[in-house]
Design a protein around this motif. Structure first.
Motif, short mmCIF file in Angstrom:
data_model
loop_
_atom_site.label_atom_id
_atom_site.label_comp_id
_atom_site.label_asym_id
_atom_site.label_seq_id
_atom_site.Cartn_x
_atom_site.Cartn_y
_atom_site.Cartn_z
N LYS A 113 33.24 104.74 49.33
CA LYS A 113 33.39 104.37 47.92
C LYS A 113 34.86 104.07 47.58
O LYS A 113 35.15 103.08 46.89
N ILE A 114 35.76 104.91 48.08
CA ILE A 114 37.20 104.69 47.84
C ILE A 114 37.64 103.36 48.45
O ILE A 114 38.38 102.59 47.83
N SER A 115 37.15 103.09 49.65
CA SER A 115 37.49 101.83 50.33
C SER A 115 37.01 100.62 49.54
O SER A 115 37.70 99.60 49.44
N GLU A 116 35.82 100.74 48.96
CA GLU A 116 35.26 99.63 48.16
C GLU A 116 36.12 99.37 46.92
O GLU A 116 36.38 98.21 46.56
N ILE A 117 36.56 100.44 46.26
CA ILE A 117 37.39 100.30 45.05
C ILE A 117 38.72 99.63 45.40
O ILE A 117 39.15 98.68 44.73
N LEU A 118 39.35 100.10 46.47
CA LEU A 118 40.65 99.53 46.86
C LEU A 118 40.49 98.11 47.40
O LEU A 118 41.37 97.26 47.19
N SER A 119 39.39 97.83 48.07
CA SER A 119 39.13 96.46 48.56
C SER A 119 38.95 95.49 47.40
O SER A 119 39.40 94.34 47.46
N THR A 120 38.29 95.96 46.35
CA THR A 120 38.12 95.13 45.15
C THR A 120 39.47 94.79 44.54
O THR A 120 39.72 93.64 44.14
N GLN A 121 40.37 95.78 44.49
CA GLN A 121 41.70 95.53 43.95
C GLN A 121 42.48 94.59 44.87
O GLN A 121 43.24 93.74 44.38
N ASP A 122 42.27 94.71 46.16
CA ASP A 122 42.92 93.78 47.11
C ASP A 122 42.47 92.34 46.86
O ASP A 122 43.28 91.40 46.95
N LYS A 123 41.20 92.16 46.53
CA LYS A 123 40.68 90.82 46.26
C LYS A 123 41.32 90.23 45.00
O LYS A 123 41.60 89.03 44.94
N VAL A 124 41.53 91.09 44.01
CA VAL A 124 42.21 90.64 42.78
C VAL A 124 43.62 90.16 43.13
O VAL A 124 44.07 89.11 42.66
N ILE A 125 44.31 90.94 43.96
CA ILE A 125 45.68 90.58 44.37
C ILE A 125 45.67 89.28 45.17
O ILE A 125 46.51 88.40 44.96
N GLU A 126 44.71 89.13 46.09
CA GLU A 126 44.62 87.92 46.91
C GLU A 126 44.39 86.68 46.05
O GLU A 126 44.97 85.62 46.30
N LEU A 127 43.55 86.81 45.02
CA LEU A 127 43.29 85.68 44.13
C LEU A 127 44.55 85.30 43.35
O LEU A 127 44.84 84.11 43.17
N LYS A 128 45.30 86.31 42.90
CA LYS A 128 46.56 86.04 42.19
C LYS A 128 47.55 85.36 43.12
O LYS A 128 48.26 84.44 42.71
N GLU A 129 47.64 85.83 44.36
CA GLU A 129 48.56 85.24 45.33
C GLU A 129 48.18 83.79 45.62
O GLU A 129 49.05 82.92 45.73
N LYS A 130 46.88 83.55 45.74
CA LYS A 130 46.40 82.19 46.02
C LYS A 130 46.73 81.25 44.85
O LYS A 130 47.19 80.12 45.05
N LEU A 132 49.11 81.67 42.66
CA LEU A 132 50.56 81.50 42.61
C LEU A 132 51.02 80.43 43.61
O LEU A 132 51.85 79.58 43.30
N LYS A 133 50.46 80.47 44.82
CA LYS A 133 50.81 79.47 45.84
C LYS A 133 50.43 78.07 45.40
O LYS A 133 51.16 77.10 45.63
N GLU A 134 49.25 77.95 44.78
CA GLU A 134 48.80 76.65 44.30
C GLU A 134 49.73 76.11 43.22
O GLU A 134 50.09 74.92 43.22
N LYS A 135 50.14 76.99 42.32
CA LYS A 135 51.06 76.59 41.24
C LYS A 135 52.43 76.20 41.81
O LYS A 135 53.08 75.27 41.32
N GLU A 136 52.87 76.91 42.84
CA GLU A 136 54.14 76.58 43.49
C GLU A 136 54.07 75.21 44.15
O GLU A 136 55.03 74.42 44.09
#
Length: 392
Positions: free
Chosen positions: A161-178, A180-184
């Motif tokens: 369950k902890i892994s799922e919560i942190l993985s979900t947050q990782d996906k949010v970060i990955e989408l933001k990074e993606k 940001l790269k597109e905007k750059e």
């Protein structure tokens, strides 16, 4: 954060044991969590030699101290897997779902005992192995130094369950990074198109004129004197506060420094390129006397910065002089004789406004990304220590 969680955090900080928790040698943890040595949960082993000349292109990631560096046609370890740096780069922890080749610069988890790979990935990231650097010249992590570390982990169900919560947050970060790269990439395209004239803004069709760089600026050697002006340094990242760069105490006597004002440009010398900063923030700074400060004239200041940005590699290759005897210097005569095609001022301003808006969007996205990373760090602190429990 709920009132209950805040109260629990305060209790643990004060050394009090909340209901449902126990005091152990490694701290206050939930009653159900088991304490073990690291080697008894997820032991580490040195990776396998793979000289570059033996690499055959394939689909299996080569997992080194700094992450995945290539792909091979063979694997040594079945995924999912977790590894960290053994030599060269240490502290970062990596995860893969695939079968992989654990390189000899890495330490890889050989067995997950009463634990799941994704949870161990987050736990080992949280531990921060960089604190256990045993190297003198080359950073080195000795598995024997960390195998004896005692850690406390929850049940498999809670780990999941902890892994799922942190993985979900990782996906949010990955989408933001993606994003940001597109905007750059979009901004880079706009700069290359608009500043070179390959793309014209609607409503502008005036002829561009050829001007010498030196005709767009006038040298200004105003010194600080007895004024109290904040010092900055100029580098590849533009204008930066000196205390953000230098950790040692700095001189308080800046009387012979040059004043660096709004609508001025300051040139310096970087490691392998000419560096500069354009002051467009309406603040007064001061810089070392070694810098060249000039007033910007006959051109929009931000447009000038863009013009230099897309030409700096070429200009540096031509006018940055590196001499074994005299060190590095800039051939300003040659640099200022360079000619550029520039539009009329109104078009410069319009281009600058569009790209300034793009900069603001990038800054906002970067701030949002940093906020999501802070959220993840807070989640790891709360979940991996058991301060916040998850329902399973």
């Amino acid at each position: 954060m709920t009132k209950e969680i805040k109260q629990r955090i305060d209790q643990i900080k004060n050394g009090e044991v909340p209901q449902g928790y126990k005091k152990t040698k490694i701290g206050i943890v939930p009653n159900e969590w088991e304490e073990n040595k690291l080697k008894d949960i997820a032991p580490l082993q040195r990776g396998f030699d793979l000289p570059s000349y033996q690499i055959n292109k394939g689909v299996y990631p080569i997992c080194c101290s700094n992450g995945i560096t290539g792909y091979h046609n063979e694997f040594k370890v079945k995924g999912p897997g977790v590894w960290t740096g053994r030599s060269g780069t240490i502290g970062k922890v990596f995860y893969t779902e695939k079968n992989y080749w654990a390189h000899n610069t890495s330490l890889w988890v050989t067995n997950f005992i009463n634990s799941i790979p994704k949870y161990i990935f987050y736990l080992y990231t949280f531990i921060d192995f960089s604190k256990y650097d045993a190297g003198s010249t080359v950073p080195t992590l000795n598995r024997n130094d960390i195998h004896s570390l005692k850690i406390s982990i929850p049940s498999i169900a809670e780990q999941q369950k902890i892994s799922e919560i942190l993985s979900t947050q990782d996906k949010v970060i990955e989408l933001k990074e993606k994003l940001l790269k597109e905007k750059e990439k979009q901004k880079k395209y706009l700069v290359q198109s608009l500043v070179t004239g390959k793309k014209r803004l609607k409503g502008f069709n005036g002829e561009w004129k050829k001007v010498k760089l030196g005709n767009l600026m006038n040298e200004n050697n105003e010194f600080v004197g007895d004024r109290n002006i904040k010092p900055v340094a100029i580098g590849v990242y533009g204008i930066r506060q000196r205390e953000d760069i230098f950790s040692k105490d700095l001189s308080k006597n800046y009387s012979r420094n040059k004043v660096f004002k709004n609508n001025q440009i300051c040139f310096g010398i970087g490691t392998n390129q000419i560096v500069y900063g354009v002051n467009i923030v309406n603040k007064i700074y001061c810089v070392s006397p070694a810098y060249k400060v000039l007033d910007i004239v006959n051109i929009d200041p931000y447009y000038l910065k863009l013009l230099l940005d897309i030409n700096n590699l070429r200009l540096s290759s031509l006018y940055l002089i590196i001499s074994a005897r005299q060190g590095k210097s800039v051939d300003f005569d040659g640099l200022f004789n360079e000619e550029f095609d520039i539009p009329l001022f109104e078009e410069q301003k319009a281009i600058a406004e569009i790209l300034t808006t793009a900069d603001k969007e990038l800054k906002l996205l970067q701030e949002e990304l940093e906020e999501e990373k802070r959220k993840k760090k807070a989640l790891m602190q709360l979940l991996l220590t058991g301060i916040v429990r998850v329902k399973v």
